[in-house]
Design an enzyme around this catalytic site. Structure first.
Site, PDB file in Angstrom:
ATOM      1  N   GLU A  38      64.058 -14.554  19.557  1.00  0.00           N
ATOM      2  CA  GLU A  38      64.291 -13.281  20.239  1.00  0.00           C
ATOM      3  C   GLU A  38      65.182 -13.603  21.444  1.00  0.00           C
ATOM      4  O   GLU A  38      64.814 -14.429  22.284  1.00  0.00           O
ATOM      5  CB  GLU A  38      62.910 -12.750  20.690  1.00  0.00           C
ATOM      6  CG  GLU A  38      62.802 -11.284  20.910  1.00  0.00           C
ATOM      7  CD  GLU A  38      61.342 -10.864  21.207  1.00  0.00           C
ATOM      8  OE1 GLU A  38      60.503 -11.708  21.623  1.00  0.00           O
ATOM      9  OE2 GLU A  38      61.043  -9.673  21.031  1.00  0.00           O
TER      10      GLU A  38
ATOM     11  N   SER B 194      57.156 -15.847  27.280  1.00  0.00           N
ATOM     12  CA  SER B 194      56.739 -14.828  26.327  1.00  0.00           C
ATOM     13  C   SER B 194      56.463 -13.503  27.031  1.00  0.00           C
ATOM     14  O   SER B 194      56.281 -12.490  26.363  1.00  0.00           O
ATOM     15  CB  SER B 194      55.485 -15.290  25.587  1.00  0.00           C
ATOM     16  OG  SER B 194      54.508 -15.696  26.505  1.00  0.00           O
TER      17      SER B 194
ATOM     18  N   ASN C 256      55.933  -9.417  21.391  1.00  0.00           N
ATOM     19  CA  ASN C 256      54.580  -9.387  21.957  1.00  0.00           C
ATOM     20  C   ASN C 256      54.110  -7.981  22.317  1.00  0.00           C
ATOM     21  O   ASN C 256      52.915  -7.713  22.350  1.00  0.00           O
ATOM     22  CB  ASN C 256      54.485 -10.329  23.153  1.00  0.00           C
ATOM     23  CG  ASN C 256      54.347 -11.768  22.680  1.00  0.00           C
ATOM     24  OD1 ASN C 256      53.645 -12.030  21.704  1.00  0.00           O
ATOM     25  ND2 ASN C 256      55.027 -12.695  23.337  1.00  0.00           N
TER      26      ASN C 256
ATOM     27  N   HIS D  57      63.402 -16.779  23.156  1.00  0.00           N
ATOM     28  CA  HIS D  57      61.972 -16.780  22.829  1.00  0.00           C
ATOM     29  C   HIS D  57      61.758 -17.242  21.383  1.00  0.00           C
ATOM     30  O   HIS D  57      62.109 -16.529  20.443  1.00  0.00           O
ATOM     31  CB  HIS D  57      61.409 -15.363  23.056  1.00  0.00           C
ATOM     32  CG  HIS D  57      59.947 -15.247  22.873  1.00  0.00           C
ATOM     33  ND1 HIS D  57      59.325 -14.088  22.464  1.00  0.00           N
ATOM     34  CD2 HIS D  57      58.938 -16.154  23.057  1.00  0.00           C
ATOM     35  CE1 HIS D  57      58.020 -14.291  22.390  1.00  0.00           C
ATOM     36  NE2 HIS D  57      57.767 -15.530  22.746  1.00  0.00           N
TER      37      HIS D  57
HETATM   38  N1  3HC Z   1      56.234 -28.877  11.411  1.00  0.00           N
HETATM   39  C1  3HC Z   1      56.163 -29.143  10.087  1.00  0.00           C
HETATM   40  N2  3HC Z   1      55.175 -28.642   9.308  1.00  0.00           N
HETATM   41  C2  3HC Z   1      54.259 -27.854   9.884  1.00  0.00           C
HETATM   42  C3  3HC Z   1      54.302 -27.540  11.265  1.00  0.00           C
HETATM   43  C4  3HC Z   1      55.334 -28.091  12.027  1.00  0.00           C
HETATM   44  N3  3HC Z   1      55.437 -27.847  13.344  1.00  0.00           N
HETATM   45  N4  3HC Z   1      53.249 -26.723  11.550  1.00  0.00           N
HETATM   46  C5  3HC Z   1      52.580 -26.541  10.405  1.00  0.00           C
HETATM   47  N5  3HC Z   1      53.188 -27.215   9.401  1.00  0.00           N
HETATM   48  C6  3HC Z   1      52.784 -27.322   8.023  1.00  0.00           C
HETATM   49  C7  3HC Z   1      51.309 -27.638   7.922  1.00  0.00           C
HETATM   50  O1  3HC Z   1      51.081 -29.005   8.128  1.00  0.00           O
HETATM   51  C8  3HC Z   1      50.996 -27.209   6.515  1.00  0.00           C
HETATM   52  O2  3HC Z   1      51.342 -28.260   5.624  1.00  0.00           O
HETATM   53  P1  3HC Z   1      50.463 -28.562   4.312  1.00  0.00           P
HETATM   54  O3  3HC Z   1      50.721 -27.415   3.403  1.00  0.00           O
HETATM   55  O4  3HC Z   1      51.026 -29.836   3.778  1.00  0.00           O
HETATM   56  O5  3HC Z   1      49.064 -28.670   4.770  1.00  0.00           O
HETATM   57  C9  3HC Z   1      51.972 -26.038   6.344  1.00  0.00           C
HETATM   58  O6  3HC Z   1      52.941 -26.085   7.372  1.00  0.00           O
HETATM   59  C10 3HC Z   1      51.239 -24.747   6.489  1.00  0.00           C
HETATM   60  O7  3HC Z   1      51.159 -24.333   5.255  1.00  0.00           O
HETATM   61  P2  3HC Z   1      50.390 -23.004   4.873  1.00  0.00           P
HETATM   62  O8  3HC Z   1      50.229 -23.043   3.408  1.00  0.00           O
HETATM   63  O9  3HC Z   1      49.199 -22.779   5.746  1.00  0.00           O
HETATM   64  O10 3HC Z   1      51.298 -21.837   5.254  1.00  0.00           O
HETATM   65  P3  3HC Z   1      52.796 -21.552   4.998  1.00  0.00           P
HETATM   66  O11 3HC Z   1      53.632 -22.767   4.852  1.00  0.00           O
HETATM   67  O12 3HC Z   1      52.882 -20.535   3.926  1.00  0.00           O
HETATM   68  O13 3HC Z   1      53.108 -20.836   6.397  1.00  0.00           O
HETATM   69  C11 3HC Z   1      53.110 -20.413   8.670  1.00  0.00           C
HETATM   70  C12 3HC Z   1      52.778 -21.420   7.603  1.00  0.00           C
HETATM   71  C13 3HC Z   1      54.628 -20.164   8.697  1.00  0.00           C
HETATM   72  C14 3HC Z   1      52.695 -20.964  10.023  1.00  0.00           C
HETATM   73  C15 3HC Z   1      52.370 -19.081   8.343  1.00  0.00           C
HETATM   74  O14 3HC Z   1      51.003 -19.344   8.301  1.00  0.00           O
HETATM   75  C16 3HC Z   1      52.661 -18.000   9.305  1.00  0.00           C
HETATM   76  O15 3HC Z   1      53.685 -17.337   9.235  1.00  0.00           O
HETATM   77  N6  3HC Z   1      51.730 -17.760  10.283  1.00  0.00           N
HETATM   78  C17 3HC Z   1      51.946 -16.808  11.337  1.00  0.00           C
HETATM   79  C18 3HC Z   1      52.670 -17.482  12.435  1.00  0.00           C
HETATM   80  C19 3HC Z   1      53.048 -16.533  13.507  1.00  0.00           C
HETATM   81  O16 3HC Z   1      52.857 -15.341  13.441  1.00  0.00           O
HETATM   82  N7  3HC Z   1      53.626 -17.087  14.567  1.00  0.00           N
HETATM   83  C20 3HC Z   1      54.056 -16.320  15.684  1.00  0.00           C
HETATM   84  C21 3HC Z   1      53.047 -16.437  16.767  1.00  0.00           C
HETATM   85  S1  3HC Z   1      53.506 -15.443  18.129  1.00  0.00           S
HETATM   86  C22 3HC Z   1      54.473 -16.451  19.063  1.00  0.00           C
HETATM   87  O17 3HC Z   1      54.686 -17.610  18.793  1.00  0.00           O
HETATM   88  C23 3HC Z   1      55.057 -15.838  20.269  1.00  0.00           C
HETATM   89  C24 3HC Z   1      54.334 -16.238  21.529  1.00  0.00           C
HETATM   90  O18 3HC Z   1      55.046 -15.684  22.607  1.00  0.00           O
HETATM   91  C25 3HC Z   1      52.914 -15.812  21.589  1.00  0.00           C
END
Ligand code: 3HC
Length: 284
Positions: A154, A121, A192, A142
């Site tokens: 990415e 990252s 990032n 990424h």
């Molecule tokens: N596999 C399958 N399901 C998963 C999962 C996975 N790996 N991870 C989470 N889920 C499921 C959960 O169990 C939950 O299920 P449930 O509804 O039955 O409880 C569901 O996904 C989450 O549901 P939510 O209602 O909370 O949310 P959404 O489905 O609408 O969205 C999300 C979930 C896509 C994670 C959303 O919250 C989101 O977009 N969050 C931001 C994530 C983000 O910004 N990520 C980038 C981080 S930066 C990065 O990774 C880069 C690094 O370099 C730092």
């Protein structure tokens, strides 16, 4: 080049997610980790995630079954059939020396035409590539957490990465159901470089008493339509990971605007790392 098999190295949150989407895309997928405890946890986590996707109607159950069959854990790098492997995706912890030491081991087994990709990252792709035996076939791939749900990859081109490698990785990302977007190798790439200053500023706002953590998150969720607030997201990514990326941005771009918030340091010193330690900006 068509890629039929891959080895994902590192079975933490990112590595297991990458392996899951590779296996779902039909690739024979080996996952290797030197940490056997972490490795054995990966299988259960991937199976649980696949079941959840089936339950929610996001994945046909036959595809999930095929993915489970494609997914193979390996406790030693001697186990995979290296003659079939077209790409290795490295997703170990963010440490230049650890990554390059691993590449030495991988390179001695990897086909000369195969691609070496890193999910780093924040470490320079050009610098990692220069320490490998194949700078033209070295690339940044990424992924975003949670990998099975996030659509972006990415694709980061190092100074010597060739066009064929970029095109092959883009088509592989599409096969994995992802949307690849290209960028050049600069600290933090695009994601990032833009995300971390926002998380840092949210930490400064909390430290300066502008609002409580819950309020900062709700303001950004309700006011800017973010799926989760910046402090919740920092907990999700890991406060230590955020601090590490900010340190890289601050050091390598030399701009004071990337100065990590002292509160982030204090939290890391205290072990308040986010979800993984059950305590970060919020409690879990
Ligand atoms: N596999 C399958 N399901 C998963 C999962 C996975 N790996 N991870 C989470 N889920 C499921 C959960 O169990 C939950 O299920 P449930 O509804 O039955 O409880 C569901 O996904 C989450 O549901 P939510 O209602 O909370 O949310 P959404 O489905 O609408 O969205 C999300 C979930 C896509 C994670 C959303 O919250 C989101 O977009 N969050 C931001 C994530 C983000 O910004 N990520 C980038 C981080 S930066 C990065 O990774 C880069 C690094 O370099 C730092």
């Amino acid at each position: 080049m068509t890629i039929e098999a891959t080895i994902v190295i590192g079975s933490g949150t990112m590595g297991r997610g990458i392996a899951q989407v590779a296996a779902t895309a039909g690739l024979t997928t080996w996952v290797y980790d030197a940490n056997s405890e972490q490795l054995s946890g990966a299988k259960a986590a991937v199976e649980k995630s696949l079941s959840k996707l089936v339950e929610k109607g996001k994945l046909p159950s036959e595809t999930a079954d095929a993915a489970k069959a494609n997914f193979k854990l390996c406790a030693s790098l001697d186990e995979p059939d290296w003659s079939k492997v077209g790409i290795v995706v490295e997703a170990i912890y963010e440490n230049f020396d650890a990554k390059t030491a691993l590449y030495k081991d991988v390179q001695s087994r990897l086909r000369p035409d195969a691609i070496l990709a890193s999910n780093t990252s924040s470490i320079s792709i050009t610098k990692l590539a220069a320490a490998s035996d194949r700078p033209s076939k070295f690339i940044g791939m990424h992924f975003f957490n949670p990998v099975p749900l996030m659509s972006l990859v990415e694709v980061i081109r190092g100074i010597d990465t060739d066009d064929t490698t970029v095109e092959t990785v883009e088509s592989l990302a599409k096969q994995m159901g992802k949307n690849p977007l290209r960028c050049n190798d600069m600290p933090g790439f695009v994601s990032n470089r833009v995300l971390m200053p926002m998380i840092n500023e949210a930490a400064f706002a909390l430290m300066e008493g502008v609002a409580e953590a819950e309020t900062i998150d709700e303001i950004m969720k309700q006011g800017c339509n973010f799926p989760m607030g910046p402090l919740t997201l920092a907990d999700f990514i890991g406060v230590d990971v955020c601090l590490n990326i900010l340190e890289v941005l601050h050091r390598d771009l030399g701009d004071p605007k990337f100065r990590p918030c002292p509160l982030l340091r204090k939290m890391v010193d205290a072990g308040h790392l986010g979800r993984k330690s059950a305590r970060g900006f919020h409690k879990y």
